[in-house]
Design a protein around this motif. Structure first.
Motif, PDB file in Angstrom:
ATOM      1  N   GLY A 335      16.782  17.745   8.463  1.00 28.83           N
ATOM      2  CA  GLY A 335      15.724  18.255   9.646  1.00 28.83           C
ATOM      3  C   GLY A 335      14.377  17.796   9.531  1.00 28.83           C
ATOM      4  O   GLY A 335      13.515  17.626  10.689  1.00 28.83           O
ATOM      5  N   GLN A 336      13.712  16.984   8.504  1.00 27.36           N
ATOM      6  CA  GLN A 336      12.722  16.117   8.419  1.00 27.36           C
ATOM      7  C   GLN A 336      12.694  15.513   9.705  1.00 27.36           C
ATOM      8  O   GLN A 336      13.454  14.335  10.145  1.00 27.36           O
ATOM      9  CB  GLN A 336      12.133  15.760   7.255  1.00 27.36           C
ATOM     10  N   ALA A 337      11.328  15.059  10.494  1.00 22.67           N
ATOM     11  CA  ALA A 337      11.519  13.751  11.961  1.00 22.67           C
ATOM     12  C   ALA A 337      11.075  12.734  10.489  1.00 22.67           C
ATOM     13  O   ALA A 337      10.326  12.792   9.956  1.00 22.67           O
ATOM     14  CB  ALA A 337      10.013  14.446  12.481  1.00 22.67           C
ATOM     15  N   ILE A 338      11.031  11.615  11.002  1.00 22.13           N
ATOM     16  CA  ILE A 338      10.975  10.023  10.234  1.00 22.13           C
ATOM     17  C   ILE A 338       9.171  10.032  10.429  1.00 22.13           C
ATOM     18  O   ILE A 338       8.489   9.068   9.303  1.00 22.13           O
ATOM     19  CB  ILE A 338      12.033   9.438  11.640  1.00 22.13           C
ATOM     20  N   GLU A 339       8.696   9.980  11.338  1.00 18.76           N
ATOM     21  CA  GLU A 339       7.213  10.043  11.899  1.00 18.76           C
ATOM     22  C   GLU A 339       6.431  10.657  10.824  1.00 18.76           C
ATOM     23  O   GLU A 339       5.212  10.745  10.376  1.00 18.76           O
ATOM     24  CB  GLU A 339       6.917  10.271  13.093  1.00 18.76           C
ATOM     25  N   ASP A 340       6.857  12.358  10.427  1.00 20.99           N
ATOM     26  CA  ASP A 340       6.403  12.881   9.533  1.00 20.99           C
ATOM     27  C   ASP A 340       5.992  12.335   8.333  1.00 20.99           C
ATOM     28  O   ASP A 340       5.035  12.258   6.903  1.00 20.99           O
ATOM     29  CB  ASP A 340       6.685  14.405   9.796  1.00 20.99           C
ATOM     30  N   VAL A 341       7.036  11.643   7.768  1.00 21.46           N
ATOM     31  CA  VAL A 341       6.752  10.686   6.413  1.00 21.46           C
ATOM     32  C   VAL A 341       7.160   9.789   6.573  1.00 21.46           C
ATOM     33  O   VAL A 341       6.118   9.385   5.242  1.00 21.46           O
ATOM     34  CB  VAL A 341       9.209  10.884   6.225  1.00 21.46           C
ATOM     35  N   PHE A 342       7.307   9.287   7.476  1.00 23.95           N
ATOM     36  CA  PHE A 342       6.567   7.369   7.145  1.00 23.95           C
ATOM     37  C   PHE A 342       5.467   7.141   8.800  1.00 23.95           C
ATOM     38  O   PHE A 342       5.766   5.916   8.694  1.00 23.95           O
ATOM     39  CB  PHE A 342       8.009   6.466   7.802  1.00 23.95           C
ATOM     40  N   GLY A 343       5.067   7.528   8.487  1.00 26.11           N
ATOM     41  CA  GLY A 343       4.113   7.782  10.203  1.00 26.11           C
ATOM     42  C   GLY A 343       3.116   6.129  10.028  1.00 26.11           C
ATOM     43  O   GLY A 343       3.308   5.967  10.703  1.00 26.11           O
ATOM     44  N   PRO A 344       2.499   6.673   8.880  1.00 24.38           N
ATOM     45  CA  PRO A 344       1.243   5.342   8.730  1.00 24.38           C
ATOM     46  C   PRO A 344       2.054   3.654   8.593  1.00 24.38           C
ATOM     47  O   PRO A 344       2.086   2.725   9.024  1.00 24.38           O
ATOM     48  CB  PRO A 344       1.392   5.494   7.112  1.00 24.38           C
ATOM     49  N   GLN A 345       3.249   3.523   8.056  1.00 23.49           N
ATOM     50  CA  GLN A 345       3.744   2.591   7.484  1.00 23.49           C
ATOM     51  C   GLN A 345       4.064   2.339   9.057  1.00 23.49           C
ATOM     52  O   GLN A 345       4.176   1.316   9.930  1.00 23.49           O
ATOM     53  CB  GLN A 345       5.608   2.773   6.599  1.00 23.49           C
ATOM     54  N   LEU A 346       5.281   3.414   9.816  1.00 22.67           N
ATOM     55  CA  LEU A 346       5.490   3.025  11.192  1.00 22.67           C
ATOM     56  C   LEU A 346       4.793   2.755  12.544  1.00 22.67           C
ATOM     57  O   LEU A 346       5.140   1.271  13.483  1.00 22.67           O
ATOM     58  CB  LEU A 346       6.288   4.168  11.530  1.00 22.67           C
ATOM     59  N   ARG A 347       4.175   3.132  12.080  1.00 22.97           N
ATOM     60  CA  ARG A 347       2.929   2.663  13.471  1.00 22.97           C
ATOM     61  C   ARG A 347       2.216   1.387  12.501  1.00 22.97           C
ATOM     62  O   ARG A 347       1.657   0.896  13.662  1.00 22.97           O
ATOM     63  CB  ARG A 347       1.262   3.622  12.977  1.00 22.97           C
ATOM     64  N   LYS A 348       1.786   0.985  11.520  1.00 26.17           N
ATOM     65  CA  LYS A 348       1.129  -0.542  11.376  1.00 26.17           C
ATOM     66  C   LYS A 348       2.884  -1.038  11.948  1.00 26.17           C
ATOM     67  O   LYS A 348       2.245  -2.850  12.314  1.00 26.17           O
ATOM     68  CB  LYS A 348       0.697  -0.873   9.943  1.00 26.17           C
ATOM     69  N   LEU A 349       3.317  -1.096  11.444  1.00 30.88           N
ATOM     70  CA  LEU A 349       4.550  -2.205  11.380  1.00 30.88           C
ATOM     71  C   LEU A 349       4.376  -2.391  12.986  1.00 30.88           C
ATOM     72  O   LEU A 349       4.562  -3.662  13.750  1.00 30.88           O
ATOM     73  CB  LEU A 349       6.028  -1.849  11.057  1.00 30.88           C
ATOM     74  N   LEU A 350       4.776  -1.574  13.832  1.00 30.75           N
ATOM     75  CA  LEU A 350       4.509  -1.469  15.305  1.00 30.75           C
ATOM     76  C   LEU A 350       3.710  -2.188  15.668  1.00 30.75           C
ATOM     77  O   LEU A 350       3.429  -3.691  17.007  1.00 30.75           O
ATOM     78  CB  LEU A 350       4.737  -0.298  15.576  1.00 30.75           C
ATOM     79  N   ALA A 351       2.070  -1.671  15.378  1.00 30.95           N
ATOM     80  CA  ALA A 351       1.106  -2.822  15.383  1.00 30.95           C
ATOM     81  C   ALA A 351       1.394  -4.604  15.347  1.00 30.95           C
ATOM     82  O   ALA A 351       0.594  -4.696  16.088  1.00 30.95           O
ATOM     83  CB  ALA A 351       0.039  -1.940  14.742  1.00 30.95           C
ATOM     84  N   ASP A 352       1.631  -3.802  14.790  1.00 27.22           N
ATOM     85  CA  ASP A 352       1.939  -5.511  13.811  1.00 27.22           C
ATOM     86  C   ASP A 352       3.313  -6.458  14.640  1.00 27.22           C
ATOM     87  O   ASP A 352       2.879  -8.104  14.568  1.00 27.22           O
ATOM     88  CB  ASP A 352       2.421  -6.249  12.677  1.00 27.22           C
ATOM     89  N   GLY A 353       3.964  -6.038  15.270  1.00 26.17           N
ATOM     90  CA  GLY A 353       5.103  -6.492  16.005  1.00 26.17           C
ATOM     91  C   GLY A 353       6.190  -7.051  15.642  1.00 26.17           C
ATOM     92  O   GLY A 353       6.589  -7.197  15.932  1.00 26.17           O
TER      93      GLY A 353
END
Length: 385
Positions: A335-353
């Motif tokens: 039941g863990q949320a993907i954003e809770d575990v990998f939030g920083p990586q996901l935000r950076k990769l989204l920002a980098d396009g």
């Protein structure tokens, strides 16, 4: 983590007619090898495996190598009978066997068909005879056409071929010609791999001596983008970084790996993943035979921590062009949320396009068009986090 019994089965046949110049797979030249003793050992490993980890219905089988089709028709018949004796193969299961063009005569194909194989993956690599010789393949282009024709006559319609790019002396034009000829075969699936120069190969020795004329990085990228353009224009779905399929013909077995789901691994050097553990089998043919007589022929078995399994989920899942979903992540990890575990990586990769959000259940992420050719950079962001 997923703890159900594997529903996918990989079996390794390590024999080849010769060793290709780029190959670092666990494979051995067939001549003089104790093939029947090896098949005995496979049966013994299957028997022990299903007693230790009883199977659910098996939904996909993949027989790889080596070149499994170097088995003689009687050996093939015996081998496939053993698989079905030990593992409950579900109705409608995908049952793939790798093959080398020139090793699939009608008698062997009949044995494969009778034994349940319903999908063949041919290692073609190129439609240029000079290039095939340069990389150490022993088949020629005529063998490809004859083997595909034989397979179709034997009743196989789920066929795939592998092509390689970034080969020494290969140009964008040579690759374009190979892809055109591959598409003329009107197959439902194509796998397209870039060359990796691996240690313990002839190509690595040549590379170290500066005697391997590889295409430039720009040319290799141009080759990859050409492949994507040609295959998608021909109506194929680019469903995984290196794989293209007509709808419904995606490799179900390989999708098991990309979804980070458990699978049995049988045979010399085979890898398996089940009940929170990964294993690697003994690699040598005779050492494998000797060990399998007495016990599971493991080289090593390692527990997979939840953190490592989460990293694996992201790295392999993002190879799929549909990407990863929050629902699947929560299903595998309590039941863990993907954003809770990998939030920083996901935000950076989204920002980098390099990633984009999807409408997958529970929210999801996939490689962006810009991120596809930079996949390794994206996957690496999740290692050791």
């Amino acid at each position: 983590m997923l703890m159900h019994a594997p529903r996918a089965l990989y079996i390794h046949i390590p024999f080849c007619t010769n060793k290709c110049h780029y190959c670092d797979f666990n494979s051995y030249v067939l001549k003089g090898q104790p093939v029947d003793d090896y098949l005995d050992a496979l049966e013994r490993e299957m028997e022990i495996t299903v007693s230790v980890l009883p199977p659910d219905d098996i939904r996909t089988v993949f027989v790889g190598g080596g070149t499994p089709t170097v088995l003689t028709p009687p050996q093939m018949e015996r081998f496939l009978k053993a698989v079905r004796a030990h593992f409950p193969i579900a109705d409608g299961a995908e049952f793939t066997m790798e093959a080398n063009p020139g090793t699939t005569d009608p008698e062997k194909l009949a044995a494969m068909r009778a034994g349940g194989v319903n999908r063949i993956s041919f290692g073609v690599q190129s439609f240029d005879n000079g290039l095939l010789e340069r990389i150490g393949r022993i088949h020629n282009v005529d063998d490809v056409y004859r083997s595909i024709g034989n397979a179709r006559e034997a009743g196989f319609d789920n066929l795939s071929i592998d092509l390689m790019f970034g080969l020494p002396g290969q140009t964008v034009g040579l690759l374009s010609d190979s892809v055109n000829r591959a598409l003329e075969l009107e197959l439902p699936h194509y796998s397209l791999y870039g060359l990796k120069v691996e240690e313990n190969t002839l190509f690595h020795a040549l590379y170290e001596r500066n005697e391997l004329p590889l295409p430039s990085e720009d040319d290799e990228l141009a080759m990859y983008m050409l492949l994507i353009d040609k295959l998608t224009a021909a109506g194929f779905r680019h469903y995984e970084i290196s794989n293209f399929a007509k709808p419904g013909y995606e490799s179900r077995h390989n999708t098991t790996y990309w979804r980070n789901e458990p699978y049995y691994g049988i045979g010399a050097g085979a890898h398996g993943y089940a009940k929170g553990e990964r294993h690697i089998n003994v690699k040598g043919v005779q050492p494998y035979i000797d060990k399998a007589r007495m016990q599971l022929p493991r080289l090593e078995t390692n527990p997979v921590s939840e953190e490592e399994a989460m990293e694996d989920f992201m790295m392999v899942g993002l190879r799929l062009l549909d990407g990863v979903s929050g629902e699947a992540f929560a299903g595998q990890f309590a039941g863990q949320a993907i954003e809770d575990v990998f939030g920083p990586q996901l935000r950076k990769l989204l920002a980098d396009g390099l990633l984009e959000r999807t409408g997958a259940p529970g929210g999801g992420y996939r490689l962006s068009k810009r991120g596809i050719p930079l996949g390794n950079e994206v996957f690496g962001a999740f290692i050791g986090e």
